[in-house]
Motif scaffolding. Structure first.
Motif, PDB file in Angstrom:
ATOM      1  N   ASP A 226      42.900  29.887  50.555  1.00  0.00           N
ATOM      2  CA  ASP A 226      43.095  31.420  50.428  1.00  0.00           C
ATOM      3  C   ASP A 226      42.320  31.822  49.070  1.00  0.00           C
ATOM      4  O   ASP A 226      41.588  32.688  49.147  1.00  0.00           O
ATOM      5  CB  ASP A 226      44.661  31.469  50.048  1.00  0.00           C
ATOM      6  N   VAL A 227      42.212  30.874  47.886  1.00  0.00           N
ATOM      7  CA  VAL A 227      41.630  31.429  46.701  1.00  0.00           C
ATOM      8  C   VAL A 227      40.177  31.287  47.111  1.00  0.00           C
ATOM      9  O   VAL A 227      39.462  32.311  46.572  1.00  0.00           O
ATOM     10  CB  VAL A 227      42.061  30.382  45.634  1.00  0.00           C
ATOM     11  N   ALA A 228      39.565  30.392  48.040  1.00  0.00           N
ATOM     12  CA  ALA A 228      38.336  30.426  48.175  1.00  0.00           C
ATOM     13  C   ALA A 228      37.767  31.581  48.989  1.00  0.00           C
ATOM     14  O   ALA A 228      36.664  32.003  48.931  1.00  0.00           O
ATOM     15  CB  ALA A 228      38.035  29.018  49.099  1.00  0.00           C
ATOM     16  N   ALA A 229      38.691  32.163  49.574  1.00  0.00           N
ATOM     17  CA  ALA A 229      38.374  33.458  50.512  1.00  0.00           C
ATOM     18  C   ALA A 229      38.275  34.714  49.460  1.00  0.00           C
ATOM     19  O   ALA A 229      37.633  35.920  49.891  1.00  0.00           O
ATOM     20  CB  ALA A 229      39.541  33.643  51.453  1.00  0.00           C
ATOM     21  N   VAL A 230      38.548  34.565  48.413  1.00  0.00           N
ATOM     22  CA  VAL A 230      38.248  35.515  47.412  1.00  0.00           C
ATOM     23  C   VAL A 230      37.046  35.770  46.945  1.00  0.00           C
ATOM     24  O   VAL A 230      36.402  35.032  45.923  1.00  0.00           O
ATOM     25  CB  VAL A 230      39.276  35.596  45.975  1.00  0.00           C
ATOM     26  N   GLU A 231      36.364  37.097  47.052  1.00  0.00           N
ATOM     27  CA  GLU A 231      35.011  37.320  47.089  1.00  0.00           C
ATOM     28  C   GLU A 231      34.818  38.172  45.615  1.00  0.00           C
ATOM     29  O   GLU A 231      33.775  37.936  45.036  1.00  0.00           O
ATOM     30  CB  GLU A 231      34.378  38.015  48.061  1.00  0.00           C
ATOM     31  N   ARG A 232      35.730  38.900  45.322  1.00  0.00           N
ATOM     32  CA  ARG A 232      35.508  39.716  44.079  1.00  0.00           C
ATOM     33  C   ARG A 232      36.658  39.501  43.357  1.00  0.00           C
ATOM     34  O   ARG A 232      37.280  40.485  42.653  1.00  0.00           O
ATOM     35  CB  ARG A 232      35.400  41.445  44.740  1.00  0.00           C
ATOM     36  N   GLY A 233      36.806  38.291  42.733  1.00  0.00           N
ATOM     37  CA  GLY A 233      37.858  37.800  41.857  1.00  0.00           C
ATOM     38  C   GLY A 233      37.838  38.627  40.343  1.00  0.00           C
ATOM     39  O   GLY A 233      38.783  39.277  39.807  1.00  0.00           O
ATOM     40  N   PRO A 234      36.409  38.769  39.760  1.00  0.00           N
ATOM     41  CA  PRO A 234      36.279  39.561  38.607  1.00  0.00           C
ATOM     42  C   PRO A 234      37.088  41.053  38.775  1.00  0.00           C
ATOM     43  O   PRO A 234      37.623  41.382  37.441  1.00  0.00           O
ATOM     44  CB  PRO A 234      35.046  39.570  38.062  1.00  0.00           C
ATOM     45  N   GLU A 235      37.270  41.443  39.720  1.00  0.00           N
ATOM     46  CA  GLU A 235      37.330  42.971  39.781  1.00  0.00           C
ATOM     47  C   GLU A 235      38.727  43.137  40.559  1.00  0.00           C
ATOM     48  O   GLU A 235      39.385  43.822  40.708  1.00  0.00           O
ATOM     49  CB  GLU A 235      36.533  43.701  40.967  1.00  0.00           C
ATOM     50  N   SER A 236      39.574  41.972  40.620  1.00  0.00           N
ATOM     51  CA  SER A 236      40.870  41.959  41.361  1.00  0.00           C
ATOM     52  C   SER A 236      41.933  40.916  40.607  1.00  0.00           C
ATOM     53  O   SER A 236      41.525  40.211  39.594  1.00  0.00           O
ATOM     54  CB  SER A 236      40.554  40.872  42.750  1.00  0.00           C
ATOM     55  N   VAL A 237      43.028  41.601  40.810  1.00  0.00           N
ATOM     56  CA  VAL A 237      44.238  40.627  40.439  1.00  0.00           C
ATOM     57  C   VAL A 237      44.496  39.495  41.538  1.00  0.00           C
ATOM     58  O   VAL A 237      44.273  39.794  42.892  1.00  0.00           O
ATOM     59  CB  VAL A 237      45.567  41.536  40.195  1.00  0.00           C
ATOM     60  N   VAL A 238      44.739  38.483  41.110  1.00  0.00           N
ATOM     61  CA  VAL A 238      44.859  37.178  42.281  1.00  0.00           C
ATOM     62  C   VAL A 238      46.254  36.720  41.719  1.00  0.00           C
ATOM     63  O   VAL A 238      46.435  36.166  40.594  1.00  0.00           O
ATOM     64  CB  VAL A 238      43.759  36.237  41.910  1.00  0.00           C
TER      65      VAL A 238
END
Length: 243
Positions: free
Chosen positions: A135-147
């Motif tokens: 799931d984490v690997a699918a996050v493309e815009r981490g710096p702009e998102s809450v994860v």
């Protein structure tokens, strides 16, 4: 508007996203006679920097619940539901939310990316929920998102107890995706567990059932403060502007 939710969370003395939901996963009432307005008022008094509002049907939620919460608070709001379309994102903003849940486990990677992009275009903070490294690997815009690591299992409709240890184990991978706002979400009941998750490196915590079932939100928060070694008492700040 995009940064409103994250700025509130990052600047909070108690970085607890307190959740408004009508029922638990087994259909048991959580707010009881308190109602929405009183629940929101209690969370505001406890220093919540932002609120989560569950509109998903698993938990008895509706769009009307989000509309009602938005009408009685000026705090930034997260909409929690299974969002799968651009129109749902647009509707989320119309209803007054500042952030929106996107669940990596149920969204193909390209769809997750498209919805994340559109949320940002609309001024919504993407609150991307993950449960494992895929799931984490699918996050493309981490710096702009809450994860956010979900400590419960959505394949069982979150009916089983949560495992806060999942978040601690996954935190290094979450940080590598670039987010500045790693959150541990769900399955957090005890104040000392919550304090330990922040000490492990999470920026914030999302707590729903644990607070809604607490005999006193103030007492729960006082115990949380004590476990963190911070002064007791609600954080001092100006009351939020009513909508």
């Amino acid at each position: 508007m995009t940064a409103r939710f994250t700025e509130a969370l990052a600047g909070a003395a108690r970085p607890l996203i307190m959740e408004v939901k009508r029922q638990d996963a087994d259909g048991r009432e959580l707010m009881g006679a308190r109602g929405v307005a009183e629940t929101v008022e209690r969370f505001e008094a406890a220093g919540a920097p932002c609120l989560s509002v569950v509109t998903g049907r698993w938990f008895g939620g509706t769009e009307d619940l989000l509309r009602e919460v938005a009408s009685c608070t000026g705090l930034p709001l997260l909409r929690k539901d299974f969002i799968t379309s651009r129109r749902q994102l647009e509707r989320t903003r119309e209803l007054g939310a500042s952030a929106v849940l996107l669940t990596a486990k149920v969204l193909p990677g390209q769809v997750l990316t498209r919805l994340t992009d559109h949320a940002l275009e609309l001024g919504l903070t993407p609150f991307v929920e993950v449960a494992d490294e895929a799931d984490v690997a699918a996050v493309e815009r981490g710096p702009e998102s809450v994860v956010a690591v979900n400590n419960k299992d959505i394949t069982t409709r979150e009916r089983l107890p949560g495992d806060p240890g999942r978040g601690a184990a996954l935190l290094p991978a979450v940080r590598r995706c670039g987010t500045r706002y790693p959150v541990s979400a769900s399955g957090i009941a005890a104040p000392d567990t919550a304090a330990g998750l922040l000490a492990a490196g999470f920026t914030g915590l999302l707590i729903g059932t644990g607070l809604l079932r607490a005999a006193s939100v103030d007492d729960w928060c006082a115990a949380f403060d004590a476990a963190r070694g911070t002064p007791a008492g609600p954080p001092g700040r100006e009351p939020p502007t009513r909508r």
